[in-house]
Design an enzyme around this catalytic site. Structure first.
Site, mmCIF file in Angstrom:
data_model
loop_
_atom_site.group_PDB
_atom_site.id
_atom_site.type_symbol
_atom_site.label_atom_id
_atom_site.label_comp_id
_atom_site.label_asym_id
_atom_site.label_seq_id
_atom_site.Cartn_x
_atom_site.Cartn_y
_atom_site.Cartn_z
ATOM 1 N N GLY A 16 0.825 -1.197 0.000
ATOM 2 C CA GLY A 16 0.000 0.000 0.000
ATOM 3 C C GLY A 16 0.860 1.247 0.000
ATOM 4 O O GLY A 16 2.093 1.188 -0.021
ATOM 5 N N GLY A 45 4.465 4.221 5.258
ATOM 6 C CA GLY A 45 4.838 4.135 6.664
ATOM 7 C C GLY A 45 3.741 4.539 7.623
ATOM 8 O O GLY A 45 3.967 4.614 8.827
ATOM 9 N N GLY A 85 1.524 2.768 8.642
ATOM 10 C CA GLY A 85 1.390 1.654 9.578
ATOM 11 C C GLY A 85 2.678 1.384 10.346
ATOM 12 O O GLY A 85 2.741 0.450 11.146
ATOM 13 N N GLU A 134 9.316 -2.674 4.741
ATOM 14 C CA GLU A 134 8.714 -2.534 3.404
ATOM 15 C C GLU A 134 9.772 -2.148 2.376
ATOM 16 O O GLU A 134 9.779 -2.655 1.252
ATOM 17 C CB GLU A 134 7.599 -1.493 3.445
ATOM 18 C CG GLU A 134 6.387 -1.976 4.228
ATOM 19 C CD GLU A 134 5.341 -0.905 4.486
ATOM 20 O OE1 GLU A 134 4.181 -1.274 4.716
ATOM 21 O OE2 GLU A 134 5.675 0.291 4.477
ATOM 22 N N LYS A 164 -5.292 9.121 -2.266
ATOM 23 C CA LYS A 164 -3.830 9.116 -2.081
ATOM 24 C C LYS A 164 -3.073 9.668 -3.287
ATOM 25 O O LYS A 164 -1.852 9.752 -3.259
ATOM 26 C CB LYS A 164 -3.391 7.694 -1.764
ATOM 27 C CG LYS A 164 -4.010 7.233 -0.445
ATOM 28 C CD LYS A 164 -3.804 5.774 -0.188
ATOM 29 C CE LYS A 164 -4.276 5.428 1.214
ATOM 30 N NZ LYS A 164 -4.082 4.018 1.526
HETATM 31 C C1 5RP Z 1 2.456 0.694 6.294
HETATM 32 C C2 5RP Z 1 2.233 1.336 4.995
HETATM 33 C C3 5RP Z 1 0.913 1.128 4.354
HETATM 34 O O1 5RP Z 1 1.098 0.427 3.157
HETATM 35 C C4 5RP Z 1 0.272 2.456 4.113
HETATM 36 O O2 5RP Z 1 0.153 3.129 5.345
HETATM 37 C C5 5RP Z 1 -1.109 2.321 3.468
HETATM 38 O O3 5RP Z 1 -1.956 1.645 4.337
HETATM 39 P P1 5RP Z 1 -3.513 1.470 4.057
HETATM 40 O O4 5RP Z 1 -3.646 0.590 2.872
HETATM 41 O O5 5RP Z 1 -4.038 0.870 5.332
HETATM 42 O O6 5RP Z 1 -4.085 2.853 3.817
HETATM 43 O O7 5RP Z 1 3.077 1.985 4.427
HETATM 44 O O8 5RP Z 1 3.684 1.057 6.844
#
Ligand code: 5RP
Length: 228
Positions: A81, A94, A96, A102, A120
């Protein structure tokens, strides 16, 4: 649902025999679940490398075989993601907190596919607070060096109850606003600060972005990217 549509569409970049990087987050979760389903119901044979403990648990629950690092040569593709992407396919990741793992997984992959939604898609990166993973030792000083580069607030994620990454580090979120016009330079400058483990700017890594929406999915291929 937009995230699910994007997550499932990304599975079309995966075929039997591939070793696949498995990203982290609420969108790519649907990719991992769909890969698990295709393994059981359609005979897909893959092996995965997870980018977080959370994704590792999910993949194990789906019985997706996982590689140990000493078994990894290159991965055919990583699906992950993003928190923001721009027209040059540069990313902020980042949200998450899994950015370092990653980036390590993306770096060993022959291609990177990003699963997102329309919110996004940005003209200039930085409205989403840029995550920077830093070691705990001296994090206050490291933050001050980050503040020298960042026009607005930098703050430790979680405040007095800090978020701790899978690697035992902190995340400093940097409020650049939509000002990161030179992401390649900014990535290098931030990585040059002692105490920084990794920054959530991913430049020249993504080859395709899949944008899920209620109207369906759009696949954008990077011109002259590794998948074009
Ligand atoms: C985690 C990430 C995720 O891929 C990013 O935050 C997107 O997350 P989501 O799909 O829940 O919006 O980089 O470190």
């Amino acid at each position: 649902m937009a995230k699910q549509a994007a997550g499932i569409a990304a599975c079309d970049f995966v075929s039997s025999g591939m070793d696949v990087g498995l990203g982290t987050g609420s969108t790519v979760k649907y990719t991992v679940i769909e890969l698990g389903r295709r393994m059981v119901e359609e005979g897909l044979k893959i092996r995965g490398v997870p980018t977080s403990i959370e994704t590792e648990k999910l993949a194990k629950s789906l019985k997706i075989p996982l590689l140990e690092w000493h078994e990894v040569d290159t991965l055919a593709v990583t699906i992950d993601g993003a928190d923001e992407f721009d027209s040059a396919f540069h990313l902020i990741k980042g949200g998450g907190g899994a950015l370092t793992r990653e980036k390590i997984v993306a770096q060993v992959s022959d291609a990177m596919v990003i699963v997102t939604d329309p919110r996004k898609d940005v003209g200039t990166l930085g409205k989403f607070p840029l995550p920077v993973e830093v070691i705990q030792f001296g994090w206050e000083v490291t933050s001050r060096h980050l503040a020298d580069l960042c026009p607005s607030t930098v703050s430790r994620r979680g405040g007095d109850s800090p978020f701790v990454t899978d690697n035992g580090n902190f995340i400093i979120d940097c409020q650049f606003g939509a000002t990161i016009t030179e992401p390649v330079t900014m990535e290098a400058n931030i990585r040059g600060i002692a105490g920084v483990v990794e920054v959530g700017l991913f430049t020249h890594m993504a080859d395709a972005v899949i944008i899920g929406s209620t109207a369906g999915t759009e696949v954008r291929m990077k011109p002259n990217g590794r998948l074009s």
